[in-house]
Design a protein around this motif. Structure first.
Motif, mmCIF file in Angstrom:
data_model
loop_
_atom_site.group_PDB
_atom_site.id
_atom_site.type_symbol
_atom_site.label_atom_id
_atom_site.label_comp_id
_atom_site.label_asym_id
_atom_site.label_seq_id
_atom_site.Cartn_x
_atom_site.Cartn_y
_atom_site.Cartn_z
ATOM 1 N N ASP A 40 0.644 -1.443 0.006
ATOM 2 C CA ASP A 40 0.059 0.038 0.047
ATOM 3 C C ASP A 40 0.933 1.250 0.103
ATOM 4 N N HIS A 41 1.975 1.274 0.616
ATOM 5 C CA HIS A 41 2.657 2.408 0.523
ATOM 6 C C HIS A 41 3.514 2.738 -0.805
ATOM 7 N N PHE A 42 3.427 2.002 -1.638
ATOM 8 C CA PHE A 42 3.612 2.147 -2.934
ATOM 9 C C PHE A 42 2.587 2.675 -3.784
ATOM 10 N N ASP A 43 1.411 3.115 -3.416
ATOM 11 C CA ASP A 43 0.553 3.964 -3.990
ATOM 12 C C ASP A 43 0.935 5.096 -4.682
ATOM 13 N N ARG A 44 0.711 5.335 -6.097
ATOM 14 C CA ARG A 44 1.040 6.569 -6.743
ATOM 15 C C ARG A 44 2.312 6.780 -6.915
ATOM 16 N N ILE A 45 3.327 5.464 -6.769
ATOM 17 C CA ILE A 45 4.746 5.226 -7.309
ATOM 18 C C ILE A 45 4.657 4.072 -8.401
ATOM 19 N N VAL A 46 5.143 4.780 -9.478
ATOM 20 C CA VAL A 46 5.162 3.891 -10.730
ATOM 21 C C VAL A 46 6.340 4.090 -11.393
ATOM 22 N N VAL A 47 6.592 3.120 -12.505
ATOM 23 C CA VAL A 47 7.717 3.161 -13.226
ATOM 24 C C VAL A 47 7.878 4.225 -14.398
ATOM 25 N N GLY A 48 8.737 5.179 -14.294
ATOM 26 C CA GLY A 48 9.065 6.237 -15.206
ATOM 27 C C GLY A 48 9.980 6.270 -16.235
ATOM 28 N N HIS A 49 9.754 6.952 -17.253
ATOM 29 C CA HIS A 49 10.664 6.933 -18.399
ATOM 30 C C HIS A 49 11.139 8.429 -18.582
ATOM 31 N N VAL A 50 12.477 8.488 -18.199
ATOM 32 C CA VAL A 50 12.804 9.970 -18.360
ATOM 33 C C VAL A 50 13.111 10.193 -19.700
ATOM 34 N N LEU A 51 12.107 11.099 -20.298
ATOM 35 C CA LEU A 51 12.429 11.638 -21.760
ATOM 36 C C LEU A 51 13.581 12.806 -21.987
ATOM 37 N N THR A 52 13.454 13.640 -21.230
ATOM 38 C CA THR A 52 14.419 14.767 -21.311
ATOM 39 C C THR A 52 15.277 15.106 -19.827
ATOM 40 N N CYS A 53 16.279 15.691 -20.031
ATOM 41 C CA CYS A 53 17.177 15.950 -18.948
ATOM 42 C C CYS A 53 17.861 17.231 -19.289
ATOM 43 N N GLU A 54 17.436 18.305 -18.477
ATOM 44 C CA GLU A 54 18.229 19.657 -18.890
ATOM 45 C C GLU A 54 18.674 20.181 -17.459
ATOM 46 N N PRO A 55 19.693 21.047 -17.383
ATOM 47 C CA PRO A 55 20.096 21.529 -16.278
ATOM 48 C C PRO A 55 19.104 22.537 -15.751
ATOM 49 N N HIS A 56 19.270 22.631 -14.345
ATOM 50 C CA HIS A 56 18.212 23.788 -13.824
ATOM 51 C C HIS A 56 18.879 25.201 -14.093
ATOM 52 N N PRO A 57 18.178 25.834 -14.494
ATOM 53 C CA PRO A 57 18.483 27.251 -14.934
ATOM 54 C C PRO A 57 19.169 28.144 -13.632
ATOM 55 N N ASP A 58 18.906 28.030 -12.087
ATOM 56 C CA ASP A 58 19.388 28.729 -11.225
ATOM 57 C C ASP A 58 20.102 27.491 -10.439
ATOM 58 N N SER A 59 20.616 26.615 -10.499
ATOM 59 C CA SER A 59 21.441 25.773 -9.648
ATOM 60 C C SER A 59 22.393 24.834 -10.504
ATOM 61 N N ASP A 60 23.644 24.696 -9.753
ATOM 62 C CA ASP A 60 24.858 23.920 -10.543
ATOM 63 C C ASP A 60 24.420 22.404 -10.405
ATOM 64 N N HIS A 61 23.630 21.924 -9.428
ATOM 65 C CA HIS A 61 23.586 20.426 -9.484
ATOM 66 C C HIS A 61 22.174 19.942 -9.615
ATOM 67 N N MET A 62 21.288 20.597 -9.785
ATOM 68 C CA MET A 62 19.921 20.059 -10.034
ATOM 69 C C MET A 62 19.643 20.042 -11.590
ATOM 70 N N HIS A 63 18.679 19.019 -12.018
ATOM 71 C CA HIS A 63 18.256 18.940 -13.407
ATOM 72 C C HIS A 63 16.892 19.130 -13.346
ATOM 73 N N VAL A 64 16.255 19.519 -14.711
ATOM 74 C CA VAL A 64 14.814 19.755 -14.813
ATOM 75 C C VAL A 64 14.427 18.414 -15.705
ATOM 76 N N VAL A 65 13.740 17.589 -15.212
ATOM 77 C CA VAL A 65 13.452 16.588 -16.374
ATOM 78 C C VAL A 65 11.784 16.221 -16.717
ATOM 79 N N THR A 66 11.607 15.589 -17.785
ATOM 80 C CA THR A 66 10.440 15.256 -17.945
ATOM 81 C C THR A 66 10.138 13.797 -18.158
ATOM 82 N N VAL A 67 9.348 13.388 -17.357
ATOM 83 C CA VAL A 67 8.999 11.886 -17.213
ATOM 84 C C VAL A 67 7.695 11.445 -17.753
ATOM 85 N N ASP A 68 7.731 10.209 -18.561
ATOM 86 C CA ASP A 68 6.537 9.765 -19.019
ATOM 87 C C ASP A 68 6.200 8.700 -17.913
#
Length: 816
Positions: A40-68
């Motif tokens: 039950d603790h896996f509710d709303r936790i799914v397998v995702g496919h990372v489509l894009t991965c771009e650097p965060h515009p205001d951080s040197d270690h974070m990324h902005v990704v889009t996930v299917d």
């Protein structure tokens, strides 16, 4: 113990009807405390496919990704993991998911960029300790599939109450054996297959060249085995191993520790893994000594606590220092870390009672100590060690040195029992088939052979069942699996005997009636007590004997048998007062325990004790609440004495030295026929405070055997008086030291057979009219003869004689 039905089903078939299965477990003696549905603790936790991965515009270690994530539109997530990249598959917690630790996923902004979820590591999902980066899933992981379904995490876990006499059921194999016997179905035991894996995992020099084991006292450690696994690479466990450790209620740590825990849960055999380099001497050899701890010796256990040890405890040590607390927990100075490359694997059996005392005295209860104190089968130590070593080599990439160091000083032998089938059937009152009896015994692990008499079976119980010691124990096993609910109800044969209560039972029944009629409520407190209870009660030690200590106490606060019932009742008073119950009247008839000095055999004595706190009734508009005092408790005892017809009852005042547990001036001992039967009084405020009770509290404690001895349930018949009585009032002026008891004794003795009763109706003090240090006591005296009407001359003569004796015996003066 937690039992995963998914794991259990790998060894035997688990019934699909969960409720019926739990009911059957309850009927066979394994209580089901709870049922948990996992996944039950896996509710709303799914397998995702990372489509894009771009650097965060205001951080040197974070990324902005889009996930299917399998939804209509891709999800934008801000992720700080170093290994996030495009075209990988990862676990994704969507908005509304709740991760372990009550961490809820919400839509948020991270440095100005919207984030609608979270890419997760294993630790964030509660599946391991790896937090170095996102958990990268295989390329074939189905996008949008629930992680619960992907991992096969949907499971039902039973929380079972395993009785102390069934150590075999503290393992998955033991529970599989139990379920197989319950439903008479096959069980697949994995031990043989696990041991076979060892042959392909051995390499290097013999383990005896690297390890020696010394066990000076075989009673402390009947068996100790050691193996060595080289070339170990410590890291995360395989998913299947972490999943099973988690299902059993454990927490995955690393592959080495997880293997030892997995084997413990699977076979019920505790193991311990030492870093070989930390226990080895300068010559590269390890010398293990299983010895008694030195008084005052210290060991830092794996939980980070510095423990001070005593000589009663057993440690695993090198010649230089202790490295583990035998049967309880390892030490920090020898623990396996990421730098460990060689492991010394311990599989042993330790003394049950000593392990239990060590665990409880240190307040350190572990999965290992729980099993050792119930009994670990020393016959299985070596073969389980083989299975563990093979698995450890498999998951860590290591190799096992050939051989084993096995010090087996005190083997447990199988016992021989004979099962008489006709006797069993007659005792059970049901026709249970012979084939069923044989089948059940074999399924439980017994070796069963026929004898010259076909109705008698020769049975060898397995050594992992220490509870099967007598023929009747085998009867119980067959009966509980047959089903006690299937035994028809019958009345026992009476053989024309008429039952009756014993004199003690009759007396106790009268005692209960009298106390309930006096407003007291019967209760029951623990027979186990704290060692310092008598000291807190300040009860004189004379006559109490020596406290009886428990060999296997439930906890340190209940490690001796009680010597008095009063401490338990005072705790009940405190418990009620702390919850707003003001008026408390409790009594208990129970057993106290003591031993003679230098003797171990305990003796028992039945006692009656009561406490009264608060008031008899609540305050009303026309009457205040009057707190209980000494005379209320004394009145209860007088009622009791009247119901039991105790002869010559009197109360003797006790001094502060005689009764330090009672308030001075409010303490007495009760006597009947010249013998002391107990005490009564107001509990000293210091004693009440020691037990958390709010004074005043009055109490008494009597010896039940003395009550039974002096009680007269068959009292003589006294006819209804047919002749009139003469009542005369008389007042005496006496010194303050003269008691009412003394006055009544003198008057009763002087009045003889004609004096029917004496009753005090007034006490008056006045320094001017009566005199300083004196008091006036007025009595009503009833004179009567059973066979005639008394004349005035007879009464006056008898009364004058009484007055003269009172004056002589007490120094009294007649008050005009």
């Amino acid at each position: 113990m937690k039992v995963s039905l998914k794991w259990l089903s790998a060894y035997t078939e688990v019934p699909s009807d969960l409720k019926a299965f739990c009911d059957r477990l309850d009927l066979t003696g394994t209580g089901v405390e709870g049922v948990e549905k996992t996944g039950d603790h896996f509710d709303r936790i799914v397998v995702g496919h990372v489509l894009t991965c771009e650097p965060h515009p205001d951080s040197d270690h974070m990324h902005v990704v889009t996930v299917d994530a399998g939804e209509a539109d891709p999800v934008q997530i801000v992720c700080g993991a170093p290994n996030i990249a495009a075209d990988i598959k990862v676990p994704v917690a969507l908005v509304g998911a709740e991760l372990p630790g009550d961490f809820k996923i919400k839509k948020s902004k991270l440095r100005g960029v919207a984030s609608c979820g979270m890419c997760c590591s294993k630790r964030e999902l509660g599946l391991g300790q790896d937090h170095s980066g996102i958990w990268v899933l295989p390329d074939d992981a189905p996008v949008g599939q629930s992680m619960a379904d992907y991992l096969g995490a949907g499971d039902t876990v039973l929380d079972l109450e395993i009785t102390p006499n069934r150590p075999d059921c503290l393992s998955m194999v033991g529970m599989a054996r139990e379920v197989g016997a319950m439903y008479q179905q096959p069980v697949a035991y994995p031990l043989a297959a696990d041991v076979e894996k060892l042959a392909g995992a051995t390499a290097g020099e013999d383990v005896a060249d690297a390890v020696t084991v010394e066990v000076p006292d075989a009673a402390r450690c009947p068996r100790y085995t050691a193996r060595v696994i080289d070339n170990v690479k410590v890291g995360p466990s395989p998913e299947w191993l972490a999943e099973r450790v988690t299902a059993a209620g454990g927490r995955p740590i690393n592959n080495v520790v997880d293997v030892t825990n997995y084997i413990l849960y699977l076979y019920g055999q505790p193991l311990h893994a030492f870093d070989f380099a930390k226990v080895a001497a300068d010559d590269g050899r390890a010398h293990i000594i299983v010895r008694a701890a030195a008084a005052g010796e210290h060991l830092m256990t794996l939980d980070g606590e510095d423990r001070e040890l005593t000589e009663d405890m057993t440690v695993i040590a090198t010649p230089k220092r202790a490295v583990a607390l035998a049967g309880v927990m390892g030490g920090e100075n020898s623990e396996v870390t990421e730098e460990t490359t060689c492991v010394l694997l311990e599989s042993a059996a330790f003394e049950r009672g000593r392990t239990s005392r060590t665990s409880r005295n240190l307040g350190l209860i572990s999965e290992s100590s729980m099993r050792y104190e119930r009994g670990v089968d020393d016959n299985l130590c070596e073969v389980v060690s083989q299975a563990a070593a093979a698995l450890l080599a498999e998951v860590s990439g290591g190799t096992v040195r050939p051989g084993v160091v096995d010090v087996y000083g005190q083997p447990t032998e199988q016992i021989e029992l004979f099962f008489r089938i006709p006797r069993f059937v007659g005792m059970m009152g049901a026709e249970i088939p012979d084939d069923f009896i044989r089948d059940i015994l074999v399924r439980l692990g017994c070796a069963v052979e026929t004898t010259d008499d076909p109705a008698v079976l020769r049975v060898l119980p397995p050594t992992f069942r220490p509870d099967l010691e007598r023929e009747i124990d085998l009867y119980e096993e067959v009966l509980r699996l047959w089903g006690m609910d299937r035994i028809p109800s019958t009345l026992p044969g009476g053989r024309e005997r008429v039952g009756s209560r014993t004199p003690e039972q009759l007396t106790v029944r009268l005692v209960n009636d009298a106390l309930r009629a006096s407003g007291l409520n019967e209760t029951m407190t623990y027979s186990f007590a704290e060692p310092g209870d008598i000291e807190r009660l300040r009860l004189p030690a004379e006559g109490l004997g020596v406290a009886v200590e428990l060999l296997n106490p439930l906890n340190a606060e209940q490690s001796v048998m009680r010597q008095s019932i009063v401490p338990g009742l005072l705790r009940s008073v405190a418990y009620n007062q702390s919850r707003g119950v003001k008026n408390i009247q409790l009594y208990e008839i129970g057993t106290v325990f003591f031993a003679a000095e230098g003797r171990k055999k305990a003796k028992e004595r039945k006692k009656l004790a009561a406490v009264m706190a608060g008031a008899l009734r609540e305050a009303a508009w026309n009457a205040p609440a009057v707190p209980f005092d000494f005379f209320d408790a004394k009145g209860v005892l007088e009622n009791l004495a009247r119901e039991l017809a105790l002869p010559k009852v009197r109360f003797r005042a006790l001094s502060a030295e005689e009764a330090p547990h009672l308030q001075p001036g409010r303490a007495a001992e009760m006597m009947a026929n010249g013998a002391v039967i107990g005490w009564v009084g107001e509990i000293h405020p210091l004693v009440a405070d020691a037990f958390g009770a709010e004074p005043p509290v009055v109490a008494f404690e009597l010896d039940v055997s003395a009550l039974v001895k002096h009680a007269q349930p068959a009292r003589p018949y006294v006819d209804v008086p047919t002749f009139p009585a003469v009542t005369m009032d008389q007042a005496f002026v006496v010194g303050e030291d003269v008691t009412h008891e003394k006055m009544v004794q003198v008057m009763t003795s002087a009045g003889g057979k004609l004096l029917e009763s004496v009753a005090l109706f007034d006490v008056y003090r006045d320094a001017e009219r009566v005199g300083a240090g004196k008091k006036s006591m007025a009595y009503s005296l009833i004179w009567r003869a059973p066979d005639r009407t008394l004349t005035s001359e007879e009464v006056e003569k008898a009364h004058a004689k009484l007055v003269a004796k009172v004056e002589k015996a007490t120094g009294a003066e007649v008050r005009g």
